[in-house]
Enzyme design. Sequence first.
Site, PDB file in Angstrom:
ATOM      1  CG  ASP A 184       4.377  -4.846  11.735  1.00 36.99           C
ATOM      2  OD1 ASP A 184       5.181  -5.339  10.911  1.00 36.99           O
ATOM      3  OD2 ASP A 184       4.167  -3.624  11.839  1.00 36.99           O
ATOM      4  NE  ARG A 206      -2.808  -0.070   3.481  1.00 40.54           N
ATOM      5  CZ  ARG A 206      -3.625   0.177   4.478  1.00 40.54           C
ATOM      6  NH1 ARG A 206      -4.825   0.607   4.248  1.00 40.54           N
ATOM      7  NH2 ARG A 206      -3.245   0.007   5.716  1.00 40.54           N
ATOM      8  CB  THR A 245      -2.084   7.115  -3.117  1.00 41.08           C
ATOM      9  OG1 THR A 245      -1.431   5.844  -3.227  1.00 41.08           O
ATOM     10  CG2 THR A 245      -1.197   8.181  -3.732  1.00 41.08           C
ATOM     11  CG  ASP A 282       1.027  -4.205  10.015  1.00 36.98           C
ATOM     12  OD1 ASP A 282       1.195  -3.283   9.213  1.00 36.98           O
ATOM     13  OD2 ASP A 282       1.274  -5.414   9.731  1.00 36.98           O
TER      14      ASP A 282
HETATM   15  N1  URA Z   1      -3.684  -3.962   7.362  1.00 35.55           N
HETATM   16  C1  URA Z   1      -3.449  -4.360   8.634  1.00 35.55           C
HETATM   17  O1  URA Z   1      -2.564  -5.175   8.877  1.00 35.55           O
HETATM   18  N2  URA Z   1      -4.207  -3.862   9.610  1.00 35.55           N
HETATM   19  C2  URA Z   1      -5.201  -2.982   9.397  1.00 35.55           C
HETATM   20  O2  URA Z   1      -5.871  -2.575  10.351  1.00 35.55           O
HETATM   21  C3  URA Z   1      -5.440  -2.567   8.063  1.00 35.55           C
HETATM   22  C4  URA Z   1      -4.669  -3.080   7.056  1.00 35.55           C
END
Ligand code: URA
Length: 211
Positions: free
Chosen positions: A205, A106, A110, A202
């Site tokens: 992560d 991502r 943007t 995330d």
């Molecule tokens: N990607 C993630 O890992 N967590 C989110 O909350 C949104 C996208």
Amino acid sequence: MTQAHLTIVDHPLVQHKLTLMRDKGTSTAGFRRLLREISLLLAYEITRELEMTTVRIQTPLCEMEAPTLEGKKLALISILRAGNGLLDGILELIPAARVGFIGLYRDPETLQPVQYYSKIPNELDARMTIVVDPMLATGNSSVAAIDLLKAAGARNLRFLCLLASPEGVARMREAHPDVPIVTAALDERLDDHGYIVPGLGDAGDRMFGTK
Ligand code: URA
């Protein structure tokens, strides 16, 4: 039976495990174990409409016409990198599935997806194709991945995630109304950085222990 566009798997075990995954005190090892367990339960739901046929077998007592899966092996497509966490569990349940990977990141400015890798199985037109990504957030990556798979011939697609945002579901419904979504929960909203709230942070992560 036609499948709803959005299915929320409200099974108590799924919801309990999801709560543990959301908790920021859950360790990387714990998160991974829960993700593997929950992916088995979600895979059970998303494969509900696999086509069946019968085969003649001999039990120790007699012959019988017994149900078996029909058609080509299904295809699992992981959106890198977080999709791999869901993929591992599903492969335990469906070890003969064909597997593909789509790498999208991502753009932080943007929030649009940028593709950097793609390797997908052949004959997608003859396979149920399940795209896996734990977080359906803006929906941009999911829509881009499904665009690519449809261009490669996929017709019978499903999308499997752990958490979905209302924005992501709406984006998918607009772009790919023919692709049913299965998720463990529909959360409240996205924040300004495109994170699902309340969410679990995330997902990559949390599962790989990076930050
Ligand atoms: N990607 C993630 O890992 N967590 C989110 O909350 C949104 C996208």
